[in-house]
Design a protein around this motif. Structure first.
Motif, PDB file in Angstrom:
ATOM      1  N   VAL B  56       0.847  -1.198   0.000  1.00 54.54           N
ATOM      2  CA  VAL B  56       0.000   0.000   0.000  1.00 54.54           C
ATOM      3  C   VAL B  56       0.872   1.234   0.000  1.00 54.54           C
ATOM      4  O   VAL B  56       0.499   2.264  -0.510  1.00 54.54           O
ATOM      5  CB  VAL B  56      -0.972  -0.005   1.196  1.00 54.54           C
ATOM      6  N   MET B 218      -9.641  -1.737  -5.063  1.00 56.29           N
ATOM      7  CA  MET B 218      -9.083  -0.753  -4.137  1.00 56.29           C
ATOM      8  C   MET B 218      -7.578  -0.566  -4.316  1.00 56.29           C
ATOM      9  O   MET B 218      -7.081   0.545  -4.295  1.00 56.29           O
ATOM     10  CB  MET B 218      -9.387  -1.178  -2.702  1.00 56.29           C
ATOM     11  N   LEU B 219      -6.865  -1.686  -4.519  1.00 57.11           N
ATOM     12  CA  LEU B 219      -5.399  -1.582  -4.567  1.00 57.11           C
ATOM     13  C   LEU B 219      -4.861  -1.314  -5.952  1.00 57.11           C
ATOM     14  O   LEU B 219      -3.818  -0.703  -6.117  1.00 57.11           O
ATOM     15  CB  LEU B 219      -4.774  -2.882  -4.068  1.00 57.11           C
ATOM     16  N   HIS B 222      -7.647   1.730  -7.475  1.00 61.37           N
ATOM     17  CA  HIS B 222      -7.705   2.894  -6.574  1.00 61.37           C
ATOM     18  C   HIS B 222      -9.047   3.611  -6.560  1.00 61.37           C
ATOM     19  O   HIS B 222      -9.100   4.843  -6.612  1.00 61.37           O
ATOM     20  CB  HIS B 222      -6.609   3.901  -6.939  1.00 61.37           C
ATOM     21  N   HIS B 223     -10.116   2.847  -6.504  1.00 59.14           N
ATOM     22  CA  HIS B 223     -11.414   3.480  -6.325  1.00 59.14           C
ATOM     23  C   HIS B 223     -11.611   3.849  -4.867  1.00 59.14           C
ATOM     24  O   HIS B 223     -10.994   3.269  -3.978  1.00 59.14           O
ATOM     25  CB  HIS B 223     -12.534   2.524  -6.755  1.00 59.14           C
ATOM     26  N   LYS B 224     -12.510   4.791  -4.628  1.00 58.67           N
ATOM     27  CA  LYS B 224     -12.782   5.105  -3.229  1.00 58.67           C
ATOM     28  C   LYS B 224     -13.695   4.031  -2.636  1.00 58.67           C
ATOM     29  O   LYS B 224     -14.349   3.284  -3.375  1.00 58.67           O
ATOM     30  CB  LYS B 224     -13.367   6.498  -3.077  1.00 58.67           C
ATOM     31  N   ALA B 225     -13.732   3.979  -1.309  1.00 58.86           N
ATOM     32  CA  ALA B 225     -14.386   2.866  -0.614  1.00 58.86           C
ATOM     33  C   ALA B 225     -15.835   2.675  -1.041  1.00 58.86           C
ATOM     34  O   ALA B 225     -16.300   1.553  -1.232  1.00 58.86           O
ATOM     35  CB  ALA B 225     -14.294   3.085   0.897  1.00 58.86           C
ATOM     36  N   ARG B 264     -13.661   1.229   4.837  1.00 60.37           N
ATOM     37  CA  ARG B 264     -14.241   0.363   3.799  1.00 60.37           C
ATOM     38  C   ARG B 264     -15.283  -0.590   4.365  1.00 60.37           C
ATOM     39  O   ARG B 264     -16.231  -0.951   3.676  1.00 60.37           O
ATOM     40  CB  ARG B 264     -13.157  -0.443   3.101  1.00 60.37           C
TER      41      ARG B 264
END
Lengths: 294, 301
Positions: B56, B218-219, B222-225, B264
């Protein structure tokens, strides 16, 4: 040492809860990181890559980007912290005392805790003599401020398997490098144990903005989502929420308003306080010992 | 088109022929249900002396220093704290859990395994360590050891398998079938289970997902939660629509170190607040899906 030798696995479920002082249920731990980016090296982070992507030395554009944070961004963040009566932990490369003394002096004048962040922004793995750099960093900050730092963050939170032993020898009492729990934990070293305070890579401007490229308002959006869940959980056991700010990221015009409203909204909740690392440590040293003795 | 064949194992299309989902005989679920949702939690143990499977935070000026303690700690948070946050959601909505678990993690996190044994979760083999199956020294030994350690800890031999990072060699399905696994979930190529040929008896592939998967979303992307919830709902609504006439399967896959982070976890919960009460949607484990399909679906060729 292997990290599990320092701290065995333990699920948070089933652990006896710690108790915060009456009326407090969640502690916000604001962390402001001040760095020195040596022009002779590749820059720690980049906002713009050169044409054709070839790395270049010196890297003026990205050096300037960071320098803006020290010239302008820091002062903007300081105003926000002062307005909201927040005393952050300032983690600084010791070299910042030499290159930006006015910035460090402003932190000391504000009564902010200084926490050591190595000498400059180079991973611990790349140092020839880790122990010497740790001692030097602690000494410089102690000499500049009159107080030996109690806490430490590695550059990029990096460590070798020996770092914690050297830190303990140098008098470090707590670190923020271990993002593995919602509560402080005591970790073994070859010298005295060190406390790892609950830090995170979630509400962290480098991760969110420089690496994951979220829009500026996500600074607020993610922090509030994070807070909502921890605040609800804090009805059962104390929760801590570290918030990491770097002047070159959080101190820029398009983000600062989101930083300010985030802290303002969080701190307007009942039972929420902002403490620096030193204060969390003092509380834990007493409370943790009582729990473990019980 | 003809592709050169591997010396061991098979090419994908030698295991299953292309087939358009609209041209198949309709699949029927019990009690008039339209679709099945299965929810998978991946529990991994990362070796601090190796390169981390995911990161991360990168070190200043890049590179991959060893050891990588910061990212190791990040994953450890998932097992100390994040998992328990997700478990609460499973409990609150009575979702039958499925755990993909590294063999080594079974011994490293006994509390997690016990909590799931108590809840009668299904355990799925997920490699002995979180390492690409193409880099595992002895694939068969790894697959066998993963089953043995799970059988010892849970009393049941795993019936399903998901490779670490869904990785396979040309031979993986053959070895899985020979080692007694009934199904695999590595092949994200359909909304319905499919039979795959192996050099021995056939093995079933159950629809898994890289779409509603927190690693990808997400990783990597890279979208938001909140997008985890939004996308899951979009995915759900479309599959629900598509399932008129013939049943379909939707998977949701999470990792405690990602979806178990506070900001999240609330969106993971929100998905089930929305879809759990649907009467014509079944919440099943992988084994339940496999058993159903083996009973009502076409027989393997």
């Amino acid at each position: 040492m292997h990290p599990r030798e320092r701290l065995p696995y333990s699920p948070i479920e089933g652990r006896a809860p710690l108790r915060l002082p009456k009326g407090v249920r969640l502690v916000v731990w604001p962390v402001l990181a001040l760095e020195e980016w040596d022009m002779g090296r590749p820059m720690a982070r980049m906002v713009i890559s050169p044409p054709q992507g070839q790395p270049m030395l010196p890297d003026h554009p990205n050096w300037s980007w960071h320098e803006y944070g020290m010239r302008v961004g820091f002062w903007r963040l300081r105003k926000v912290m002062q307005k909201l009566n927040i005393n952050p932990t300032v983690t600084l490369n010791a070299r910042v005392c030499e290159t930006y003394p006015s910035v460090v002096k402003a932190c000391i004048d504000s009564g902010w805790e200084l926490n050591a962040h190595s000498y400059d922004q180079v991973p611990m793995h790349k140092l020839d003599d880790e122990r010497a750099v740790i001692d030097k960093s602690m000494d410089i900050i102690e000499k500049f401020s009159g107080r030996r730092p109690r806490g430490w963050f590695g550059p990029g939170l990096t460590q070798t398997f020996d770092t914690l032993d050297y830190l303990s020898e140098a008098g470090v009492e707590y670190i923020g490098d271990w993002v593995l729990d919602d509560e402080p934990v005591t970790i073994e070293t070859r010298h005295k144990p060190i406390v790892a305070l609950p830090y995170n890579f979630e509400i962290h401007d480098i991760v969110m903005m420089a690496l994951q490229h979220h829009p500026s308002d996500e600074w607020h959006g993610r922090a509030m989502d994070h807070f909502d869940v921890l605040y609800a959980e804090s009805a059962e056991r104390p929760k801590f929420m570290a918030v990491a700010c770097h002047p070159y990221l959080s101190g820029v015009p398009h983000r600062i308003a989101h930083v300010e409203r985030t802290f303002a909204e969080i701190l307007s909740h009942d039972g929420v306080v902002a403490w620096d690392g030193s204060k969390i440590l003092d509380w834990y040293l007493t409370e943790g010992r009582m729990r473990d003795a019980a | 088109m003809n592709f050169p064949k591997p010396s061991v194992g098979m090419l994908p299309n030698d295991r299953l022929d292309y087939s358009a989902i609209t041209k198949r005989k309709p699949l029927k679920l019990p009690k008039g249900a339209r679709m099945v949702v299965w929810t998978i939690t991946n529990v991994e143990e990362w070796d601090p002396t190796q390169t981390m499977p995911r990161t991360v935070l990168t070190p200043p000026a890049g590179g991959s220093p060893m050891p990588d303690i910061p990212n190791w700690c990040w994953h450890e948070y998932g097992n100390r704290v994040g998992f328990w946050r997700l478990l609460q959601v499973y409990d609150d909505f009575k979702i039958p859990g499925v755990m993909n678990v590294n063999g080594s993690a079974v011994n490293a996190f006994p509390d997690i395994v016990q909590a799931c044994v108590d809840r009668k979760w299904e355990f799925v083999g997920h490699g002995f360590t979180q390492r690409n199956m193409q880099k595992v020294e002895n694939e068969r030994a790894d697959i066998r050891k993963s089953a043995e350690v799970l059988e010892k800890a849970t009393g049941q031999r795993p019936r399903g398998w998901l490779g670490p990072g869904l990785t396979e060699t040309w031979e993986t399905p053959d070895i899985l079938a020979e080692e007694g696994y009934d199904y695999v979930a590595d092949w994200v190529l359909d909304d319905q289970p499919v039979w795959m040929k192996t050099r021995g008896k056939p093995i079933l592939n159950i629809p898994y997902t890289q779409e509603c998967n927190d690693v990808a979303m997400m990783l990597i992307q890279h979208h938001k939660a909140s997008e985890f919830y939004e996308r899951a709902m979009d995915q759900f609504e479309q599959i629900y629509k598509d399932a008129k006439g013939s049943a379909r399967v939707m998977a949701i896959s999470v990792h405690p170190y990602i979806m178990g982070a506070p900001h999240r976890a609330k969106y993971f919960r929100k998905i089930f607040e929305k879809i759990r009460k649907k009467r014509d949607v079944l919440f099943w484990t992988g084994s339940q899906i496999a058993d159903w399909y083996m009973k009502v679906g076409p027989k393997p060729q």
